[in-house]
Design a protein around this motif. Structure first.
Motif, PDB file in Angstrom:
ATOM      1  N   UNK A   1       0.829  -1.203   0.000  1.00 53.98           N
ATOM      2  CA  UNK A   1       0.000   0.000   0.000  1.00 53.98           C
ATOM      3  C   UNK A   1       0.865   1.255   0.000  1.00 53.98           C
ATOM      4  N   UNK A   2       1.967   1.233   0.775  1.00 59.02           N
ATOM      5  CA  UNK A   2       2.886   2.371   0.792  1.00 59.02           C
ATOM      6  C   UNK A   2       3.510   2.582  -0.582  1.00 59.02           C
ATOM      7  N   UNK A   3       3.977   1.490  -1.207  1.00 56.62           N
ATOM      8  CA  UNK A   3       4.610   1.600  -2.522  1.00 56.62           C
ATOM      9  C   UNK A   3       3.638   2.125  -3.565  1.00 56.62           C
ATOM     10  N   UNK A   4       2.414   1.583  -3.573  1.00 48.34           N
ATOM     11  CA  UNK A   4       1.415   2.061  -4.532  1.00 48.34           C
ATOM     12  C   UNK A   4       1.073   3.527  -4.264  1.00 48.34           C
ATOM     13  N   UNK A   5       1.059   3.911  -2.987  1.00 49.99           N
ATOM     14  CA  UNK A   5       0.795   5.306  -2.647  1.00 49.99           C
ATOM     15  C   UNK A   5       1.882   6.239  -3.138  1.00 49.99           C
ATOM     16  N   UNK A   6       3.147   5.801  -3.018  1.00 51.55           N
ATOM     17  CA  UNK A   6       4.268   6.603  -3.513  1.00 51.55           C
ATOM     18  C   UNK A   6       4.160   6.790  -5.023  1.00 51.55           C
ATOM     19  N   UNK A   7       3.848   5.711  -5.740  1.00 54.61           N
ATOM     20  CA  UNK A   7       3.701   5.824  -7.190  1.00 54.61           C
ATOM     21  C   UNK A   7       2.552   6.764  -7.557  1.00 54.61           C
ATOM     22  N   UNK A   8       1.444   6.671  -6.822  1.00 54.25           N
ATOM     23  CA  UNK A   8       0.328   7.584  -7.067  1.00 54.25           C
ATOM     24  C   UNK A   8       0.765   9.040  -6.929  1.00 54.25           C
ATOM     25  N   UNK A   9       1.519   9.323  -5.853  1.00 54.57           N
ATOM     26  CA  UNK A   9       1.947  10.695  -5.592  1.00 54.57           C
ATOM     27  C   UNK A   9       2.900  11.188  -6.682  1.00 54.57           C
ATOM     28  N   UNK A  10       3.824  10.325  -7.102  1.00 57.48           N
ATOM     29  CA  UNK A  10       4.800  10.721  -8.118  1.00 57.48           C
ATOM     30  C   UNK A  10       4.130  10.951  -9.464  1.00 57.48           C
ATOM     31  N   UNK A  11       3.199  10.058  -9.828  1.00 56.84           N
ATOM     32  CA  UNK A  11       2.584  10.108 -11.158  1.00 56.84           C
ATOM     33  C   UNK A  11       1.415  11.080 -11.212  1.00 56.84           C
ATOM     34  N   UNK A  12       0.557  11.054 -10.150  1.00 55.37           N
ATOM     35  CA  UNK A  12      -0.689  11.826 -10.181  1.00 55.37           C
ATOM     36  C   UNK A  12      -0.720  13.012  -9.217  1.00 55.37           C
ATOM     37  N   UNK A  13       0.247  13.100  -8.315  1.00 52.57           N
ATOM     38  CA  UNK A  13       0.271  14.195  -7.353  1.00 52.57           C
ATOM     39  C   UNK A  13      -0.604  13.976  -6.136  1.00 52.57           C
ATOM     40  N   UNK A  14      -1.308  12.856  -6.066  1.00 55.10           N
ATOM     41  CA  UNK A  14      -2.144  12.547  -4.910  1.00 55.10           C
ATOM     42  C   UNK A  14      -2.355  11.041  -4.834  1.00 55.10           C
ATOM     43  N   UNK A  15      -2.809  10.568  -3.662  1.00 54.58           N
ATOM     44  CA  UNK A  15      -3.041   9.143  -3.489  1.00 54.58           C
ATOM     45  C   UNK A  15      -4.203   8.909  -2.544  1.00 54.58           C
ATOM     46  N   UNK A  16      -5.042   7.940  -2.909  1.00 55.38           N
ATOM     47  CA  UNK A  16      -6.122   7.503  -2.030  1.00 55.38           C
ATOM     48  C   UNK A  16      -5.743   6.231  -1.271  1.00 55.38           C
ATOM     49  N   UNK A  17      -4.559   5.707  -1.553  1.00 49.50           N
ATOM     50  CA  UNK A  17      -4.131   4.451  -0.942  1.00 49.50           C
ATOM     51  C   UNK A  17      -3.363   4.658   0.357  1.00 49.50           C
TER      52      UNK A  17
END
Length: 252
Positions: free
Chosen positions: A133-149
């Motif tokens: 969940x942390x890794x997917x959240x980091x990718x969300x932040x890098x790619x999309x600027x935000x994360x719901x995970x």
């Protein structure tokens, strides 16, 4: 990659101590035969970062292999997940072109994911799905600027009491993940709750009833089941899989 290999080296002074989800220290697992490739690999963040960089075109030979390996195979796929050669390939548009692999043993958790021009590696010495969940959240932040995970939602409160078979009977039956994989939900007299197993497998896990009606949790797997009139929804590591009901339980 000088700090990677199979099984734990004889000199393990620099190896991290593994822990269960409850933070209890556990010994290293050892493997024999072909299964060693599924859980007997050790590595470091530096080595895995080098591997991720190679997959991002730092190494033309490895990148050409990766381009082939990440292509979805024609079998085993469902609406929410597909499989390449040793890679998970989520088919939904919000995840494309994400490719990743994660894994967990009794003491450790690892994740390596590639999303476009970015790669993330998370290694944890705790057997806890929050690493993914942390890794997917980091990718969300890098790619999309935000994360719901991330941060993860608090786990639902459990009832803390056993349920009777009659109370759980509306949830029993078979649910299809895809054309080849089916999960059977039954009642566990041992735990007084639901038991879930893949059809044809001897292994099963208990799922404990939450205070919210129709919701069950598996704390060790960091997962949640939510039932409705059409089937069940499995929520784990930021993924949401819908499994329609295909058969009611057979009562004898």
């Amino acid at each position: 990659m000088t700090n990677s290999g199979f099984d734990v080296p004889a000199e393990s002074a620099h190896m991290a101590q593994g822990h269960t989800q409850g933070k209890v220290p556990v010994p290293f697992w050892t493997f024999g035969g072909s299964i060693v490739a599924a859980g007997g690999i050790y590595s470091s963040i530096r080595d895995m970062s080098r591997f991720a960089s190679a997959l991002l075109r730092d190494n033309d030979h490895l990148w050409s292999w990766f381009e082939l390996a990440r292509q979805p195979l024609p079998y085993g796929a469902g609406p929410h997940i597909a499989f390449g050669m040793n890679w998970f390939v989520p088919p939904s548009e919000e995840d494309a072109p994400l490719v990743y692999h994660n894994g967990q043993t009794n003491g450790f958790h690892g994740f390596l994911g590639i999303h476009g021009d970015f790669g993330v590696v998370v290694l944890s010495n705790c057997a806890d799905m929050s690493g993914t969940m942390l890794a997917r959240g980091i990718l969300d932040m890098v790619v999309n600027g935000e994360s719901k995970r991330w941060p993860p939602q608090a786990a639902p409160k459990l009832r803390g009491s056993r349920s009777k078979a009659a109370e759980l009977s509306p949830y029993l039956g078979s649910y299809a993940l895809n054309a080849n994989t089916e999960f059977v939900v039954s009642y566990s007299r041992l735990f007084g709750t639901l038991a879930v197993q893949a059809r044809g497998s001897w292994a099963w896990l208990p799922w404990y009833a939450a205070e919210e009606e129709g919701v069950f949790c598996q704390p060790r797997a960091g997962a949640k089941l939510r039932f409705d009139e059409t089937g069940l929804v499995l929520e784990q590591s930021g993924q949401r899989l819908v499994l329609p009901r295909v058969a009611q339980p057979v009562c004898g």
